[in-house]
Design a protein around this motif. Structure first.
Motif, PDB file in Angstrom:
ATOM      1  N   LEU A   1     -64.027 -37.071  15.403  1.00  0.00           N
ATOM      2  CA  LEU A   1     -64.375 -38.436  14.816  1.00  0.00           C
ATOM      3  C   LEU A   1     -64.558 -38.255  13.372  1.00  0.00           C
ATOM      4  O   LEU A   1     -64.216 -39.452  12.545  1.00  0.00           O
ATOM      5  CB  LEU A   1     -65.417 -39.232  15.481  1.00  0.00           C
ATOM      6  N   ARG A   2     -65.268 -37.404  12.858  1.00  0.00           N
ATOM      7  CA  ARG A   2     -65.658 -37.357  11.451  1.00  0.00           C
ATOM      8  C   ARG A   2     -65.267 -35.964  10.996  1.00  0.00           C
ATOM      9  O   ARG A   2     -66.140 -35.198  10.336  1.00  0.00           O
ATOM     10  CB  ARG A   2     -67.145 -37.835  11.379  1.00  0.00           C
ATOM     11  N   PRO A   3     -64.102 -35.569  10.659  1.00  0.00           N
ATOM     12  CA  PRO A   3     -63.502 -34.372  10.421  1.00  0.00           C
ATOM     13  C   PRO A   3     -63.903 -34.109   8.709  1.00  0.00           C
ATOM     14  O   PRO A   3     -64.155 -33.051   8.519  1.00  0.00           O
ATOM     15  CB  PRO A   3     -62.160 -34.213  10.414  1.00  0.00           C
ATOM     16  N   ASP A   4     -64.066 -35.226   8.110  1.00  0.00           N
ATOM     17  CA  ASP A   4     -64.497 -35.219   6.809  1.00  0.00           C
ATOM     18  C   ASP A   4     -65.978 -34.814   6.665  1.00  0.00           C
ATOM     19  O   ASP A   4     -66.310 -34.481   5.439  1.00  0.00           O
ATOM     20  CB  ASP A   4     -64.342 -36.504   6.005  1.00  0.00           C
ATOM     21  N   ARG A   5     -66.770 -34.620   7.770  1.00  0.00           N
ATOM     22  CA  ARG A   5     -68.303 -34.366   7.199  1.00  0.00           C
ATOM     23  C   ARG A   5     -68.680 -33.058   8.070  1.00  0.00           C
ATOM     24  O   ARG A   5     -69.418 -32.495   7.885  1.00  0.00           O
ATOM     25  CB  ARG A   5     -68.861 -35.510   8.315  1.00  0.00           C
ATOM     26  N   VAL A   6     -67.425 -32.398   8.775  1.00  0.00           N
ATOM     27  CA  VAL A   6     -67.802 -31.032   9.529  1.00  0.00           C
ATOM     28  C   VAL A   6     -66.717 -30.216   9.180  1.00  0.00           C
ATOM     29  O   VAL A   6     -65.756 -30.063   8.822  1.00  0.00           O
ATOM     30  CB  VAL A   6     -67.514 -31.656  10.919  1.00  0.00           C
ATOM     31  N   ARG A   7     -67.511 -28.968   8.359  1.00  0.00           N
ATOM     32  CA  ARG A   7     -66.858 -27.978   7.902  1.00  0.00           C
ATOM     33  C   ARG A   7     -66.254 -26.973   8.875  1.00  0.00           C
ATOM     34  O   ARG A   7     -65.409 -26.212   8.703  1.00  0.00           O
ATOM     35  CB  ARG A   7     -67.667 -27.136   7.023  1.00  0.00           C
ATOM     36  N   GLY A   8     -66.918 -26.908  10.106  1.00  0.00           N
ATOM     37  CA  GLY A   8     -66.524 -25.886  11.195  1.00  0.00           C
ATOM     38  C   GLY A   8     -67.348 -26.183  12.308  1.00  0.00           C
ATOM     39  O   GLY A   8     -68.470 -26.733  12.101  1.00  0.00           O
ATOM     40  N   VAL A   9     -66.944 -25.658  13.461  1.00  0.00           N
ATOM     41  CA  VAL A   9     -67.328 -25.908  14.777  1.00  0.00           C
ATOM     42  C   VAL A   9     -67.923 -24.641  15.232  1.00  0.00           C
ATOM     43  O   VAL A   9     -66.851 -24.069  15.444  1.00  0.00           O
ATOM     44  CB  VAL A   9     -66.812 -26.801  15.592  1.00  0.00           C
ATOM     45  N   VAL A  10     -68.846 -24.187  15.697  1.00  0.00           N
ATOM     46  CA  VAL A  10     -69.111 -23.112  16.803  1.00  0.00           C
ATOM     47  C   VAL A  10     -69.535 -23.537  18.055  1.00  0.00           C
ATOM     48  O   VAL A  10     -70.770 -24.155  18.026  1.00  0.00           O
ATOM     49  CB  VAL A  10     -70.113 -22.069  16.085  1.00  0.00           C
ATOM     50  N   ALA A  11     -68.916 -23.240  19.030  1.00  0.00           N
ATOM     51  CA  ALA A  11     -69.295 -23.834  20.487  1.00  0.00           C
ATOM     52  C   ALA A  11     -69.693 -22.769  21.215  1.00  0.00           C
ATOM     53  O   ALA A  11     -68.874 -21.565  21.501  1.00  0.00           O
ATOM     54  CB  ALA A  11     -68.046 -24.543  20.976  1.00  0.00           C
ATOM     55  N   LEU A  12     -70.962 -22.400  21.885  1.00  0.00           N
ATOM     56  CA  LEU A  12     -71.494 -21.533  22.656  1.00  0.00           C
ATOM     57  C   LEU A  12     -71.302 -21.958  24.143  1.00  0.00           C
ATOM     58  O   LEU A  12     -71.958 -23.148  24.282  1.00  0.00           O
ATOM     59  CB  LEU A  12     -73.094 -21.190  22.387  1.00  0.00           C
ATOM     60  N   SER A  13     -70.718 -21.479  24.777  1.00  0.00           N
ATOM     61  CA  SER A  13     -70.544 -21.699  26.511  1.00  0.00           C
ATOM     62  C   SER A  13     -69.674 -22.370  26.619  1.00  0.00           C
ATOM     63  O   SER A  13     -68.633 -22.192  27.652  1.00  0.00           O
ATOM     64  CB  SER A  13     -72.015 -22.119  26.753  1.00  0.00           C
TER      65      SER A  13
ATOM     66  N   THR B   1     -59.149 -30.598  14.000  1.00  0.00           N
ATOM     67  CA  THR B   1     -58.795 -29.863  12.766  1.00  0.00           C
ATOM     68  C   THR B   1     -59.632 -28.951  12.253  1.00  0.00           C
ATOM     69  O   THR B   1     -59.249 -28.104  11.483  1.00  0.00           O
ATOM     70  CB  THR B   1     -58.486 -31.033  11.679  1.00  0.00           C
ATOM     71  N   PRO B   2     -61.094 -29.199  12.385  1.00  0.00           N
ATOM     72  CA  PRO B   2     -61.949 -28.036  11.576  1.00  0.00           C
ATOM     73  C   PRO B   2     -61.926 -26.667  12.139  1.00  0.00           C
ATOM     74  O   PRO B   2     -61.353 -26.403  13.385  1.00  0.00           O
ATOM     75  CB  PRO B   2     -63.271 -28.856  11.768  1.00  0.00           C
ATOM     76  N   PRO B   3     -62.318 -25.911  11.324  1.00  0.00           N
ATOM     77  CA  PRO B   3     -62.092 -24.293  11.808  1.00  0.00           C
ATOM     78  C   PRO B   3     -62.922 -24.323  12.842  1.00  0.00           C
ATOM     79  O   PRO B   3     -64.123 -24.875  12.979  1.00  0.00           O
ATOM     80  CB  PRO B   3     -62.579 -23.750  10.663  1.00  0.00           C
ATOM     81  N   ALA B   4     -62.807 -23.507  13.805  1.00  0.00           N
ATOM     82  CA  ALA B   4     -63.661 -23.284  14.989  1.00  0.00           C
ATOM     83  C   ALA B   4     -64.009 -21.765  15.677  1.00  0.00           C
ATOM     84  O   ALA B   4     -63.082 -21.055  15.176  1.00  0.00           O
ATOM     85  CB  ALA B   4     -63.447 -24.086  16.072  1.00  0.00           C
TER      86      ALA B   4
ATOM     87  N   LEU C   1     -55.188 -26.346  21.537  1.00  0.00           N
ATOM     88  CA  LEU C   1     -56.122 -27.518  21.427  1.00  0.00           C
ATOM     89  C   LEU C   1     -56.747 -27.587  20.018  1.00  0.00           C
ATOM     90  O   LEU C   1     -56.893 -28.701  19.513  1.00  0.00           O
ATOM     91  CB  LEU C   1     -57.077 -27.615  22.560  1.00  0.00           C
ATOM     92  N   VAL C   2     -57.278 -26.318  19.542  1.00  0.00           N
ATOM     93  CA  VAL C   2     -57.962 -26.302  18.281  1.00  0.00           C
ATOM     94  C   VAL C   2     -57.363 -25.390  17.524  1.00  0.00           C
ATOM     95  O   VAL C   2     -57.446 -24.178  17.371  1.00  0.00           O
ATOM     96  CB  VAL C   2     -59.464 -25.541  18.571  1.00  0.00           C
ATOM     97  N   PRO C   3     -56.222 -25.894  16.586  1.00  0.00           N
ATOM     98  CA  PRO C   3     -55.394 -25.055  15.956  1.00  0.00           C
ATOM     99  C   PRO C   3     -55.826 -24.166  14.822  1.00  0.00           C
ATOM    100  O   PRO C   3     -55.579 -23.256  14.484  1.00  0.00           O
ATOM    101  CB  PRO C   3     -54.625 -26.240  15.404  1.00  0.00           C
ATOM    102  N   ASN C   4     -57.181 -24.825  14.381  1.00  0.00           N
ATOM    103  CA  ASN C   4     -57.825 -23.651  13.453  1.00  0.00           C
ATOM    104  C   ASN C   4     -58.841 -22.901  13.988  1.00  0.00           C
ATOM    105  O   ASN C   4     -59.761 -22.451  13.340  1.00  0.00           O
ATOM    106  CB  ASN C   4     -58.240 -24.679  12.426  1.00  0.00           C
ATOM    107  N   LEU C   5     -58.898 -22.607  15.406  1.00  0.00           N
ATOM    108  CA  LEU C   5     -59.646 -21.766  16.236  1.00  0.00           C
ATOM    109  C   LEU C   5     -59.495 -20.268  15.483  1.00  0.00           C
ATOM    110  O   LEU C   5     -58.404 -19.794  15.541  1.00  0.00           O
ATOM    111  CB  LEU C   5     -59.460 -21.734  17.551  1.00  0.00           C
TER     112      LEU C   5
END
Length: 329
Positions: free
Chosen positions: A121-133, A264-267, A293-297
């Motif tokens: 929803l706010r990719p402009d505010r999120v530099r990246g995502v790390v998802a655990l589990s 879109t953010p790196p993940a 699903l997450v092209p920048n994974l």
């Protein structure tokens, strides 16, 4: 602890901020680019006790909030106040309160839904995502609750959590025993961490039928750790966290405009090979297709012998992956 007060323990500072109409408690350490750590259930900021000092030492400002409904953060009474739009709004408001344009979001368990939705929803505010589990679960033709109930039947444990007061009555009878059952059930060395045991409550049963109380604490959990969690839930009860589960269908309805929107953010995605959540129906296909699903994974990391409590079970390895991902951004 007043707004003006801050408590400092082992280099971790605590304070309150106003965000999205609620008062949020945060634990923080370090200076530098912002990294926000989003916990799951039944947890709190304390779930990141091993990550806060490691990230601070690596040159980051690490902030672990008690999320809406948990710990010292406000717990609105109305169930509908716990939708993903509210929870994402809390995180964006936290960035505003900290005076930051962007942050990397690191999340575990149900916190990953908030991180992924914030990135969507706010990719402009999120530099990246790390998802655990939990990997990215894109919005499908039905809600996750409906889909998993179709696959596993009405006994699927999330259905047991839906009716206000039912799970609370069970869990709040003995918060310490309830928390220990949760933590042991998802622990990598637990015989119930993976394998044929499905998260289905037998007819007429309750969560204790799924999660027997262990004879001793898991190796990753000290008595002091369990005492901290127990004191928090004995004070707050479990309703705040359970209300997240009760808005799964509502959040699915509210996010209809974003169906098919690009992630879109790196993940980075990290999970244990004995995490029961990755063995739920359909999860193997989702994980196999995650780079689509997450092209920048950047990568998927599988930690051997690790269950659901990823960053608490294997903090050194998780910290190393976090620092590497952050350095590469």
């Amino acid at each position: 602890m007043s707004d003006q007060q801050s408590a400092k323990t082992d280099g971790i500072t605590h304070r309150f901020v106003e965000t999205n109409g609620i008062r949020m408690h945060i634990a923080e350490q370090g200076e530098g680019p912002l990294v926000v750590l989003l916990h799951g259930f039944p947890e709190s900021w304390y779930s990141w006790r091993h990550q806060l000092p490691a990230l601070a030492a690596a040159g980051y400002h690490a902030v672990a909030p008690d999320l809406r409904g948990y710990g010292q953060t406000d717990r609105p009474e109305a169930v509908e106040k716990y939708s993903q739009l509210h929870l994402v709004g809390d995180v964006i408001g936290l960035l505003d309160a900290l005076g930051e344009e962007q942050a990397v979001l690191v999340a575990h368990d149900f916190g990953t839904s908030v991180a992924w939705n914030a990135a969507l929803l706010r990719p402009d505010r999120v530099r990246g995502v790390v998802a655990l589990s939990v990997p990215y679960l894109p919005r499908g033709p039905v809600s996750a609750l409906t889909g998993l109930t179709q696959a596993l039947g009405p006994g699927f444990y999330m259905n047991y959590l839906q009716e206000p007061g039912v799970a609370e009555a069970e869990l709040e009878r003995d918060p310490r025993a309830a928390l220990l059952r949760f933590f042991n059930w998802g622990f990598g060395d637990s015989p119930r961490a993976d394998g044929p045991t499905l998260p289905v409550v037998p007819e007429g049963g309750d969560l204790s039928d799924l999660m027997p109380e262990p004879a001793e604490l898991p190796a990753w959990l000290t008595e002091a750790d369990l005492e901290f969690y127990t004191a928090e839930y004995a004070r707050t009860g479990f309703s705040g966290g359970l209300n997240w589960w009760r808005t799964i269908d509502l959040s699915w309805e509210l996010t209809a405009p974003f169906q098919g929107a690009p992630m879109t953010p790196p993940a980075l995605y990290v999970h244990g090979d004995r995490d029961g959540s990755v063995s739920l129906p359909g999860m193997d296909q989702l994980i196999a297709n995650l780079s689509y699903l997450v092209p920048n994974l950047k990568r998927t990391v599988v930690l051997p012998g690790v269950g659901h409590w990823t960053q608490q079970e294997r903090p050194e390895e998780v910290n190393a992956e976090l620092v590497k991902f952050l350095a590469d951004l």
